[in-house]
Design an enzyme around this catalytic site. Structure first.
Site, PDB file in Angstrom:
ATOM      1  N   HIS A  73       0.965  -1.260   0.130  1.00 18.02           N
ATOM      2  CA  HIS A  73      -0.013   0.159  -0.160  1.00 18.02           C
ATOM      3  C   HIS A  73       0.977   1.136  -0.013  1.00 18.02           C
ATOM      4  CE1 HIS A  73      -3.283   2.605   0.777  1.00 18.02           C
ATOM      5  NE2 HIS A  73      -3.762   2.285   1.706  1.00 18.02           N
TER       6      HIS A  73
ATOM      7  N   HIS B  77      -2.135  -2.150  -9.516  1.00 14.42           N
ATOM      8  CA  HIS B  77      -3.197  -1.864  -8.787  1.00 14.42           C
ATOM      9  C   HIS B  77      -4.408  -2.226  -8.598  1.00 14.42           C
ATOM     10  CE1 HIS B  77      -5.910   1.520  -6.835  1.00 14.42           C
ATOM     11  NE2 HIS B  77      -4.643   2.160  -6.654  1.00 14.42           N
TER      12      HIS B  77
ATOM     13  N   ASP C 287       2.897   5.254  -6.785  1.00 18.01           N
ATOM     14  CA  ASP C 287       4.116   5.325  -5.995  1.00 18.01           C
ATOM     15  C   ASP C 287       5.276   5.014  -6.654  1.00 18.01           C
ATOM     16  OD1 ASP C 287       1.775   3.470  -3.974  1.00 18.01           O
ATOM     17  OD2 ASP C 287       3.058   5.107  -3.405  1.00 18.01           O
TER      18      ASP C 287
END
Ligand code: SDX
Length: 426
Positions: free
Chosen positions: A266, A307, A365
């Site tokens: 995460h 994702h 990210d």
């Protein structure tokens, strides 16, 4: 009100079970499965891959089209034209502020940025080399020990005060984590600075002299805050909602969200991307890491890729990549070796069948760590920045949950353990 019905037949059950079907303003219809309990049935959905846990008006993601909306506004437009505190207002109130509302909101946040002086004692209990996310879990949870005047979760004004306090104090606490780790004194916020400028000055300024914040870095920082603000019912937001459903105070709920975000699957991925890029070290080593990521026997995954919802590009990654190029060019480090490895890795991965078939694209990210590193943020602070940014999402969902009739969250299970049996007596 349900405008459609689903009908279910189950072997061994008479007739069919009628289930209401609801439509939202966007996105898939949902089947209300609550009547199943009366038929002695549960749904089964480990990881909540196809479960809508609640109704929400805050954020919408279209994973197939790579769309992210806050209050209906596309993230690309908010990143380009808005600022983080305006997005905070939008998520808390559902509409963009008027100029007067914006000024009042900004002033209120600015005047809540200091933390209780005794909170600084908490830091002294941690080792200097403690991970800053461990410290954030502790000190944010401890805020509930300082703010007893606004903990009535059923009082909308108390909830608003908590939101202001959390939005305002997270940058101060985050910067304190960094200062503590390098043995420098904590810096107090300065009310004449913007939210992002204040944060960067608390991070990199010292009491020994003035610290001028680069407008480029402040703008990039604010954009990173916007891009991480909210993202529907992700793992940490779902954690905050579930904690909130028990009636826990907001500071404890946000601390729970911070803990959930920390995981490398995460929010911890931004730190893990930099670790991975450094481990790759050279473009020549990329194929070996691609092979490892594809090997089902190897737990290694390409950090910053994939994702649960996006089956297309994460729109935030596109904005982040553009910002990355701008910031590095401004700083004259467009040849950053890690950026070159990242771009080559992305290019190879997006041509590789394994990633193409599984629709594994770069997520938020993948590039954020490179910008944060360019701004001078140490790698172990990356997820703290994510937590700082996501606080508005967490508190907005927590507030939305408490703004209408609600129940404690209590999932059931498929039990496959031992049947009833007696304790062996001698
Ligand atoms: C965030 O939910 C949110 O909205 C989160 C977030 C937010 O803003 O709150 O967007 C922030 O958490 C972004 C994600 C950051 N995490 C990472 O970058 C870590 C690397 N990514 C993976 O761990 C993974 O992609 C997840 C956790 C993000 C998603 O996992 P899923 O949806 O459970 O997907 P999966 O594990 O079922 O993967 C499907 C397939 C599997 O292969 P097969 O079993 O089909 O053979 O894809 C493979 C996986 O092995 N796979 C990867 C991979 N991600 C998935 N293989 C290699 N590298 C990867 N990164």
């Amino acid at each position: 009100m349900a405008d459609k019905k689903a009908r279910l037949t189950v072997d061994g059950l008479e007739g069919e079970i009628e289930l209401p079907v609801y439509s939202g303003t966007e996105g898939p219809d949902v089947i209300d499965v609550r009547p199943l309990t009366g038929q002695g049935l549960f749904t089964y959905d480990p990881g909540f891959v196809s479960t809508a846990a609640c109704e929400s008006k805050l954020t919408y993601i279209d994973g197939e089209k790579g769309i992210l909306l806050h209050g209906g506004y596309p993230i690309e437009q908010l990143a380009q034209h808005s600022d983080y505190l305006e997005v905070c207002y939008l998520l808390l109130n559902g509409e963009l502020p008027t100029p007067e509302q914006k000024e009042k909101f900004n002033n209120t946040v600015t005047n809540h940025t200091m933390v209780h002086e005794q909170l600084s004692q908490f830091f002294k209990g941690f080792r200097r080399d403690a991970h800053p996310m461990a410290i954030m879990c502790g000190v944010v949870g401890a805020l509930s020990a300082f703010y007893h005047d606004s903990l009535d979760i059923n009082d909308a004004h108390h909830r608003e005060v908590c939101a202001y306090r959390l939005i305002a104090k997270m940058p101060t606490l985050a910067a304190m984590c960094y200062k503590y780790s390098i043995g420098q004194p904590f810096m107090y916020p300065q009310n004449e600075l913007s939210y992002a400028e204040n944060f960067l000055r608390m991070m990199f300024g010292t009491p020994c002299g003035d610290y001028k914040v680069s407008p480029t870095l402040a703008r990039a920082m604010d954009k990173i805050f916007i891009l991480h603000a909210d993202h529907e019912q992700n793992a940490s937001t779902s954690t905050v909602r579930l904690a909130g459903s028990s009636g826990a105070n907001p500071f404890a709920c946000i601390a729970a969200g911070i803990a959930a975000l920390w995981g490398p699957a995460h929010g911890g991925a931004n730190e893990a991307v930099l670790v991975m890029l450094n481990e790759i070290g050279d473009e020549a080593n990329i194929p070996e890491f691609i092979d490892r990521a594809k090997d089902p026997e190897d737990p290694f995954r390409l950090m910053g890729f994939g994702h649960r919802v996006y089956r297309n590009f994460d729109p935030r990654a596109k904005v982040m990549k553009k910002t990355c190029d701008e910031v590095l060019a401004e700083l004259g480090i467009e040849n950053d070796p890690l950026l070159k490895i990242a771009k080559r890795l992305e290019q190879i991965a997006l041509e590789d069948d394994y990633f193409v078939q599984r629709k594994l694209y770069p997520n938020v990210d993948f590039y954020s760590g490179i910008i944060l590193k360019a701004i001078g943020i140490p790698t172990n602070m990356f997820t703290v920045i994510f937590a700082l940014s996501r606080t508005i999402g967490w508190i907005s969902h927590w507030n939305e949950f408490h703004s209408s009739p609600n129940k404690i969250g209590r999932p059931r299970q498929l039990y496959t353990g031992p049947k009833l049996r007696d304790y062996p007596t001698k």
